[in-house]
Design an enzyme around this catalytic site. Structure first.
Site, PDB file in Angstrom:
ATOM      1  N   TYR A  83       0.840  -1.190   0.000  1.00  0.00           N
ATOM      2  CA  TYR A  83       0.000   0.000   0.000  1.00  0.00           C
ATOM      3  C   TYR A  83       0.874   1.238   0.000  1.00  0.00           C
ATOM      4  O   TYR A  83       2.068   1.184   0.315  1.00  0.00           O
ATOM      5  CB  TYR A  83      -0.932  -0.007   1.220  1.00  0.00           C
ATOM      6  N   ASN A 122     -20.389  -3.605  -7.271  1.00  0.00           N
ATOM      7  CA  ASN A 122     -20.928  -4.101  -6.007  1.00  0.00           C
ATOM      8  C   ASN A 122     -19.978  -3.877  -4.837  1.00  0.00           C
ATOM      9  O   ASN A 122     -20.271  -4.292  -3.717  1.00  0.00           O
ATOM     10  CB  ASN A 122     -21.269  -5.585  -6.117  1.00  0.00           C
TER      11      ASN A 122
END
Length: 373
Positions: A94, A193
């Site tokens: 990250y 979604n």
């Protein structure tokens, strides 16, 4: 969000690591540290000491709670979700990594228990969320600096408050910052979604925008389609349908989108670009497929398409805390009006974290895992 490729990894402030130093190594007060006592502390936290598979490196630990003084705020955590960015951070993949050992979790909501004498912006009983990532929300309670927290109204649902600070903020900024969209304009997105995708649908509907939502062809496709349409989705198509020639006739009745939101990359992002209106923009905020975004020369020259990226942490660096607070209050207004709800959630007690971590990394699991304290 999943991020692929080599990223420039900045380090979170040093005090994040200081909070977890063993008692024998502490040289100054910290928010919490590993308990040096044989007696278990009442503070429990999910801690990782090195990067790797979350199911293998995350452990439930007892921490000590520092005294509250000065500008410190004692917070009892109420609920904290598991986001893809949390998983990426534990894996070491990250753009911002806290010093180790660290408490997992970048998002969540807590209630103020006590404040130091120098605290002016929050009071006992207030609900608060992290102002920035890396705070470590997967714990029962902690002492934070006042500047690390933002108050949120306590009259919104708990799940909405717990999931407010990342996905809805990302969705709102991408809808507002890159194209001047007017009511009835179209946008297209993949990973529809996801938490961001569901927020995009609702915020777009509240602004009078049409959404074209792309899904993978999964076993529960019809259920997902119904869920997204109940949120306000105008159109739901599969990745396979998007590649078919019949989509040309679809866009005779539906305006070509001026904005595409990409969280997948690879072939999926290629299809989003193919259906963008001339002069349109594709914003990439994740890379779940771990494949590069590829644009053809003709798309750039003859259609003048623009490729942009978005990372909420960078947006916060570029804007003031007051601007982030204003964004949070805007989203809270949508929540109160019933125009923005939390994604489908499964509440999991903190001690059952392994089940939650496993579910959060499984394909076709559309329910967000929320740790309850």
């Amino acid at each position: 969000m999943w991020v692929c490729g080599a990223l420039c990894r900045t380090r979170a402030p040093a005090q994040l690591g200081q909070r977890l130093l063993p008692e024998s190594r502490r040289r100054r007060p910290a928010s919490a540290s590993f308990s040096a006592s044989a007696e278990p502390s009442r503070v429990r936290a999910l801690v990782y000491g090195h990067h790797g598979d979350p199911a293998k490196v995350v452990e439930l630990k007892n921490l000590e709670l520092a005294a509250v003084g000065g500008s410190h705020v004692h917070v009892k955590m109420l609920a904290a979700p598991i986001n893809p960015s949390d998983i990426n951070m534990i894996q070491g993949n990250y753009g911002l990594l806290p010093q180790l050992p660290a408490v997992g979790g970048n998002e969540g909501v807590g209630q103020v228990v006590a404040v130091g004498s120098g605290v002016t912006g929050v009071k006992p009983g207030d609900w608060v969320i992290p102002a920035n990532p890396g705070l470590g929300t997967w714990r029962t309670e902690a002492v934070f600096g006042e500047e690390e927290l933002i108050t949120v109204p306590s009259d919104i649902p708990l799940q909405s408050a717990a999931t407010l600070g990342v996905n809805p903020c990302t969705a709102y900024r991408m809808l507002v910052d890159f194209e001047r969209l007017r009511p009835r304009d179209s946008i297209i997105q993949n990973a529809s979604n996801s938490g961001v995708g569901q927020a995009v649908i609702q915020i777009a509907a509240a602004r009078g925008l049409r959404t074209i939502n792309v899904l993978r062809d999964t076993p529960d496709l019809q259920k997902l389609t119904d869920t997204l349409k109940n949120l306000g989705a105008n159109h739901v198509v599969t990745e396979e349908e998007l590649r078919k020639p019949e989509m040309k006739s679809f866009f005779k009745d539906v305006p070509q989108p001026r904005l595409a939101l990409n969280c997948v990359g690879g072939k999926s992002s290629t299809e989003l670009l193919r259906h963008l209106a001339p002069g349109g923009t594709m914003v990439t905020y994740g890379g779940m497929a771990k494949q590069p975004v590829i644009a053809s020369v003709s798309q750039l020259i003859f259609k003048d398409l623009k490729l942009r990226g978005f990372w909420l942490s960078q947006w916060k660096k570029d804007h003031s805390p007051d601007q982030f607070k204003e964004l949070i209050l805007t989203l809270c207004d949508l929540i109160r009006r019933g125009q923005l709800t939390a994604p489908a959630c499964s509440e999991v007690p903190l001690q059952d974290y392994l089940c939650a971590l496993e579910a959060s990394t499984q394909p076709f699991v559309s329910s967000k895992q929320i740790l309850t304290m």
